[in-house]
Write an enzyme that holds these catalytic residues in place. Structure first.
Site, PDB file in Angstrom:
ATOM      1  N   ASP A  70       0.969  -1.124  -0.019  1.00 46.08           N
ATOM      2  CA  ASP A  70      -0.077  -0.010   0.011  1.00 46.08           C
ATOM      3  C   ASP A  70       0.754   1.172   0.108  1.00 46.08           C
ATOM      4  O   ASP A  70       2.009   1.318   0.587  1.00 46.08           O
ATOM      5  CB  ASP A  70      -0.806   0.075   1.137  1.00 46.08           C
ATOM      6  CG  ASP A  70      -2.253  -1.005   0.835  1.00 46.08           C
ATOM      7  OD1 ASP A  70      -2.288  -1.379  -0.062  1.00 46.08           O
ATOM      8  OD2 ASP A  70      -3.104  -0.537   1.932  1.00 46.08           O
ATOM      9  N   ASP A 113      -4.479   2.660  -4.456  1.00 50.74           N
ATOM     10  CA  ASP A 113      -3.052   2.400  -4.275  1.00 50.74           C
ATOM     11  C   ASP A 113      -2.463   1.135  -3.556  1.00 50.74           C
ATOM     12  O   ASP A 113      -1.440   0.759  -2.920  1.00 50.74           O
ATOM     13  CB  ASP A 113      -2.710   3.485  -3.206  1.00 50.74           C
ATOM     14  CG  ASP A 113      -3.433   3.134  -1.730  1.00 50.74           C
ATOM     15  OD1 ASP A 113      -4.465   2.674  -1.855  1.00 50.74           O
ATOM     16  OD2 ASP A 113      -2.566   3.439  -0.853  1.00 50.74           O
TER      17      ASP A 113
END
Length: 517
Positions: free
Chosen positions: A395, A438
């Site tokens: 992430d 993301d």
């Protein structure tokens, strides 16, 4: 450990070992080639130089092929194709190995399989860079495979492209290719002559003579060129000139064990002797050439010349019947060319359709922004991870803040930069995925210890990048969760463990890797 400095080579750091193998087989010393290949392969394996090892194996395959040990040559060709698929490499190298495999298959009589590899090589070369040694070498191999299938038009076009890949007319590789091209014309002419297309054959022989005499005038001389010229002189009735060339060169080629040039010189001598009525001497020359022949196509050529000679020496129904039977066989083989051309077109179409299908599948499984795999590809891969492999989840830290503070355009550029880093850290059989937003995943083909090192390298690269070049004040860090696949573990469980580690990294302050069991 300190290592000796080695010159960088596209063929591997110890390329001289493999190049020695190739030099021996080019010179026709095939038994010596196999000994040199044993030594080169043992050394390169011990040194971990897999590229040079593959190049040496290729040289071994050429020697085995020239010795008629086609089953052994095919095994190496198939191993090389598998290695190239697994380890990756330039497109032209893929095409060359496939064309080499095609030649062996065709010589083994497995025409369908051979033409399929020819079609695959053609498709790859259609999109490969058209300059440089790799393209040159691949085109030469394609031409040789086409030549073995009697697809002379394709071989002629491939050799033309091969020669055009070098802009410098004085290049040694180009000069060698020009001689190979001329030899192709001669073989084509010999086959045309056998099926009664004498005018076309004579035109090709005249073309060979003009080009070879022009090369000689430029000071470009070689035993192969001289041997081909001797055959052309003999076929065009210039017997005195053919005898002169054979007399000077044949003893040298025998002494040097150059079987290819020796075979051509025996052919030239036999044709010239027959034209002067020296039947016994002509038969002796054709038999000598037959003994040096390895491939069936070579043997058939000299068997036909022997039958033609027998009709001249012993005219009668028996010898004429033998010649007619052999001529019928030659004619039937020539007619198979048309079938093979159709088969090749069909094989090429199948390759095109398969490429289009794979392209469509790849597009459907690719993320439009980054070019990485998407969730669809992730779902395909997650249940194929085997013990010894690992899953890395990633992430981008505070990515929403990046979008809110700098704009979504900046956020997209950040994702693109991260994707490029992930892609550069993936080996041939590894895949990077963007779920969306993301969130990323990387399927690694290593166990936990090595996977940790890969993940840490990725994290440090992102941390060290100068993000100010995108926008002043921008910083980007990653949180990561890693899990290695356990024996018998379902994909969903592997994902859950990696995901739990990812959230552990986030809770512990971000910009770190977590890989707890």
């Amino acid at each position: 450990m300190n290592r000796l400095p080695v010159l960088v080579s596209p063929y591997g750091p110890y390329a001289a070992l493999a190049l020695h193998v190739h030099d021996l087989t080019i010179r026709g010393h095939h038994a010596d080639t196999l000994v040199a290949a044993d030594e080169a392969e043992a050394i390169t394996l011990a040194l971990g130089d897999h590229r040079t090892h593959r190049v040496s194996r290729l040289g071994r395959m050429y020697a085995l092929r020239s010795l008629g040990r086609l089953d052994e040559a095919l095994q190496i060709a198939e191993d090389l194709i598998e290695d190239q698929t697994r380890l990756g490499g330039p497109k032209a190298t893929d095409a060359k190995i496939m064309a080499d495999a095609a030649e062996v298959l065709i010589n083994l009589g497995r025409i369908d399989d051979g033409l399929h590899y020819v079609a695959r090589a053609m498709a790859v070369l259609d999109v490969a860079p058209r300059k440089g040694l790799r393209y040159f070498s691949a085109m030469a191999s394609l031409a040789q495979a086409a030549r073995c299938a009697d697809l002379f038009e394709l071989a002629d076009d491939a050799m033309r492209r091969c020669i055009e890949s070098f802009e410098n007319p004085d290049d040694l590789y180009r000069s060698a290719a020009e001689l190979t091209h001329i030899e192709l014309w001669l073989e084509w002419a010999l086959r045309l002559d056998q099926v009664g297309r004498t005018d076309e054959a004579a035109n090709l022989v005249d073309k060979c003579v003009r080009v070879l005499e022009n090369l000689n005038a430029q000071g470009i001389d070689s035993p192969l060129g001289t041997a081909v010229l001797a055959v052309c002189y003999a076929k065009s009735g210039r017997t005195a000139e053919a005898f002169d060339l054979v007399k000077d060169l044949l003893p040298k080629m025998r002494a040097a064990d150059q079987s290819h040039e020796t075979r051509l010189l025996h052919l030239a001598n036999g044709v010239a002797l027959r034209s002067t009525g020296e039947w016994v001497a002509a038969r002796r020359e054709f038999r000598a050439a037959l003994q040096l022949s390895v491939l069936r196509s070579q043997k058939l050529l000299f068997q036909y010349e022997l039958a033609t000679t027998a009709v001249g020496e012993f005219p009668g129904e028996a010898t004429q019947a033998v010649l007619e039977a052999l001529g019928g066989h030659v004619e039937a083989l020539w007619q198979l060319r048309m079938d093979r051309r159709t088969m090749l077109r069909q094989a090429y179409r199948r390759v095109e359709l398969e490429a289009a299908r794979l392209s469509a599948d790849l597009a459907a499984a690719s993320d439009a922004l980054t070019g990485l795999g998407n969730r669809r590809m992730f779902d395909r891969r997650i249940n194929t991870v085997m013990p010894g492999g690992s899953l890395l989840l990633i992430d981008v830290d505070h990515f929403k803040d990046i979008n809110d503070r700098y704009s979504h355009g900046v956020g997209d550029r950040v994702l693109g930069e991260i994707a490029a880093v992930l892609r550069s850290h993936c080996r041939h059989d590894e895949v990077a995925i963007r779920f969306g937003g993301d969130e990323f995943a990387v399927f690694l083909s290593t166990g936990e210890d090595e996977a940790r090192e890969v993940a840490e390298r990725i994290r440090r690269v992102i941390l060290a990048r100068d993000w100010n070049t995108i926008v002043p004040g921008l910083t980007v860090t990653l949180s990561m969760g890693l899990a290695d696949c356990l024996a018998g573990e379902p994909g969903r469980d592997l994902f859950d463990r990696a995901d739990a580690n990812l959230y552990s990294a986030k809770r512990s302050g971000r910009n770190q890797l977590a890989a707890a069991a």
